[in-house]
Structure formats: structure tokens, C-alpha cells
Write an enzyme that holds these catalytic residues in place. Structure first.
Site, PDB file in Angstrom:
ATOM      1  N   HIS A  43       0.804  -1.221   0.000  1.00 50.74           N
ATOM      2  CA  HIS A  43       0.000   0.000   0.000  1.00 50.74           C
ATOM      3  C   HIS A  43       0.837   1.272   0.000  1.00 50.74           C
ATOM      4  CE1 HIS A  43      -2.471  -3.120   2.016  1.00 50.74           C
ATOM      5  NE2 HIS A  43      -3.452  -2.593   1.319  1.00 50.74           N
ATOM      6  N   HIS A  86       5.904   6.170   0.278  1.00 50.35           N
ATOM      7  CA  HIS A  86       6.650   4.927   0.423  1.00 50.35           C
ATOM      8  C   HIS A  86       5.706   3.735   0.436  1.00 50.35           C
ATOM      9  CE1 HIS A  86       5.383   6.055   4.504  1.00 50.35           C
ATOM     10  NE2 HIS A  86       5.281   4.743   4.699  1.00 50.35           N
TER      11      HIS A  86
END
EC number: 3.1.4.-
Length: 339
Positions: free
Chosen positions: A140, A274
Site C-alpha cells: 500500500h 513509500h
């Protein structure tokens, strides 16, 4: 999300929330011809990926306990306490690596894990790539903090977000991995091994975050990132990017946000985007940092070739997941966000 579901970095701490058909030795006996197909040269090719909506059917987990019990979740503690009648909500990008990409990421994690002394439960590294049963998991990129809405707000919020995405003019784009870092959650109760993301040529990540933050702030919720950024633990450095849990934000009534938003007012949080690939309960010591830096160098070529295509975002409210695809055509005229 189940009431005691301890989400991944993407869903509970940085959320980021956040899967291909990889089988294990314990998998039912299915002929290989059913799982894969061969090309004309006799090589094995991956089967086409399942539609993302298929995975949403199994987005919830089993409710094991009604209390915060870290023993059931590898020592993890809930960062956002459950409130009766409150619907936990998260906006994110979901990415399903191919089998080859999973293998490259798994090799990187295994190299770090195998280099650590055994018996240290605090620094034991847990992978986000697979479940306890060996099933591949999605990864994710967070576009919101873990927030919560009352029953009467949740549908309105999803509708507002859907309208904002449609009118933003943001089109599908690709990004790639850059540096490898260890970062902590708000309470320093967990540390995450993350791959930073490069800035796309379209600046799509910042635009999606800007849209998401605008909508959640309309509903009195805090945005994902704020400036200045507090210190995190970079590999080889001492500074990084993270959310500030102490920021306060002016509440805006839903539907009253300005309609002439302009991307020139958008902040640049490129260093903060990230994907988390592993986690540990303790702050990484110098040995772990050195192991991570060495592994990053060893697998730099393989990891840097991974391209992450982003064509939709997801909004998860409770156990219900809504897919919000990005536009594939240009609409004439000014959008809600002036693009």
C-alpha cells in the site's frame, strides 16, 4: 476492516492500509498446467492478474477479540483506539507485485532477516509480503491517516471523494522505488522497512494526496502529512519525513471547500511517499542498519527496475472498499482542482 484488525503500515500507522497467485508447498495439489501457461519457447509465463475488485471481496479479517490484545498480533498495539459507532477509514493505493517482483522483494527482506542474531524478539523482522499462511498480500501507499466517520457521514464522505477524484483530471501514471529506509510510527512502538517512491513526471502522487487531504479536512479530519517533518531513521542518515501527530487543522464544513483549487498551492511531499515491506517492534540498531544498507546495494538493480502503475485509489470504510479509478481521458474545461 475487522474491529481488532491490526492493519499494515498502510492501515494503522502510516497506512499505507496495504498479491499474485504464488503457491506454497501446503497448497492443494493442482496441476501446474492449471496455474501457469507456457509461451512458444517453452518458458513459464505468469497468468494475468485478477481484477482488483476481486481482492476487495476478501478485504476484511476475522474478528478474534473485542479488546486490544497485542499477543494475537505479534506484539502490535492499535494506534487508533476503536470507538463504538465509528467507522475506521483509510484512503490508499493498492499494489499487487508480479511473481518476479515479489521474489526480488522477498530476497531483500530475507537477506536482512538472515543476517540478524536469532532469539531477539524485539528486532524480529516480519514481512508484509505474505500472510502467516503464506498467501501473498497487497502492498500500500497511504493517501490518508487512519481516520473515522460516524454512520451518517461515511457515505457522504465517499461520494465527496469520488467526485473530487473524477473532477481532478489526474490520469494513470507510473512510479518506481528509490531509497530504502527504516521509519517509526507516531508512538515509536513499531518500525517499518520502507521503499521510498520516486516523483512521477506528472506529480500524480502529490496531486492525489492533495485531493485526499482536501476532502478529509472538509470532514474535520487531519491530513496525512504536515510540515515541518519530524526526524526518522534513514539508512546512512538521520533525517526523514513523517506525519506530525500534534498538528491542529481548521475544520471546514463538507461541501464548502473552494472550487478553484490550484496545483500551485499544493505542497511537495515526495520524500514521504513509500511502500512498507516489513516491520519490527524495536528501533533498528547499527547492525540492522548496516545489514539493510548492504542488502539495498545487493538488490538495487532488481528493485530499481520495478515499475508501479497507479490507475485507481481505494477508500476503505469499515469492511467496505470503494474503487475510485483515475480518468483515462482528458475532460475539457477547468476541474474542481483547477487542472
Amino acid at each position: 476492516m475487522a474491529l481488532v484488525d491490526y492493519a499494515s503500515s498502510g492501515e494503522d500507522d502510516e497506512l499505507e492500509v496495504a498479491q499474485t497467485s504464488i503457491t506454497t508447498d501446503e497448497s492443494p495439489s493442482i496441476p501446474n498446467s492449471k496455474r501457469k501457461r507456457e509461451d512458444d519457447a517453452g518458458g513459464i509465463l505468469d497468468l494475468p492478474p485478477l481484477p482488483s475488485r476481486f481482492h476487495d471481496l476478501y478485504a476484511s479479517t476475522t474478528r478474534i477479540s473485542t479488546r486490544d490484545n497485542p499477543d494475537l498480533h505479534g506484539g502490535r498495539r492499535r494506534a487508533v483506539p476503536h470507538i463504538e459507532g465509528n467507522w475506521p477509514t483509510h484512503i490508499y493505493i493498492e499494489w499487487y507485485p508480479s511473481t518476479t517482483e515479489y521474489t526480488s522483494l522477498e530476497k531483500l527482506i530475507s537477506t536482512v532477516k538472515d543476517g540478524l542474531p536469532s532469539g531477539d524478539d524485539i528486532l524480529k523482522i516480519h514481512s508484509f509480503l505474505t500472510s502467516d499462511l503464506g498467501a501473498p498480500l497487497p502492498l500500500h501507499v497511504s493517501l490518508s491517516r487512519p481516520v473515522g466517520f460516524a454512520t451518517e457521514q461515511k457515505d457522504s464522505f465517499v461520494n465527496s471523494l469520488e467526485r473530487a477524484i473524477k473532477s481532478s483530471g489526474i490520469r494513470p501514471f507510473n512510479t518506481a522505488f528509490s531509497s530504502l529506509d527504516w521509519v517509526a510510527n507516531f508512538e515509536n512502538t513499531r518500525w517499518f522497512l520502507v521503499k521510498r517512491l520516486e516523483k512521477p513526471s506528472s506529480d500524480g502522487l502529490n496531486k492525489l494526496l492533495h485531493v485526499s487531504n482536501t476532502v478529509v479536512q472538509e470532514y474535520g479530519q487531519p491530513p496525512l502529512y504536515t510540515k515541518p517533518s519530524p526526524v526518522t531513521n534513514h539508512i546512512g542518515t538521520s533525517k526523514g519525513s513523517s506525519e506530525s501527530s500534534k498538528s491542529r487543522h481548521k475544520r471546514i464544513s463538507p461541501g464548502t471547500a473552494p472550487l478553484n483549487h490550484n496545483w500551485s498551492h499544493m505542497e511537495d511531499f515526495t520524500d514521504a511517499f513509500h511502500i512498507s515491506i516489513a516491520w519490527t517492534l524495536g528501533a533498528p540498531n547499527q547492525e540492522l542498519l548496516d545489514l539493510t544498507a548492504s542488502a539495498a546495494t545487493d538488490y538495487l538493480k532488481d528493485i530499481s527496475q520495478i515499475s508501479i502503475k497507479i490507475s485507481e485509489i481505494k477508500a476503505k470504510v469499515g469492511n467496505a472498499v470503494t474503487n475510485l479509478p483515475l480518468r483515462t481521458n482528458i475532460v475539457e474545461g477547468k476541474s474542481l482542482f483547477g487542472f
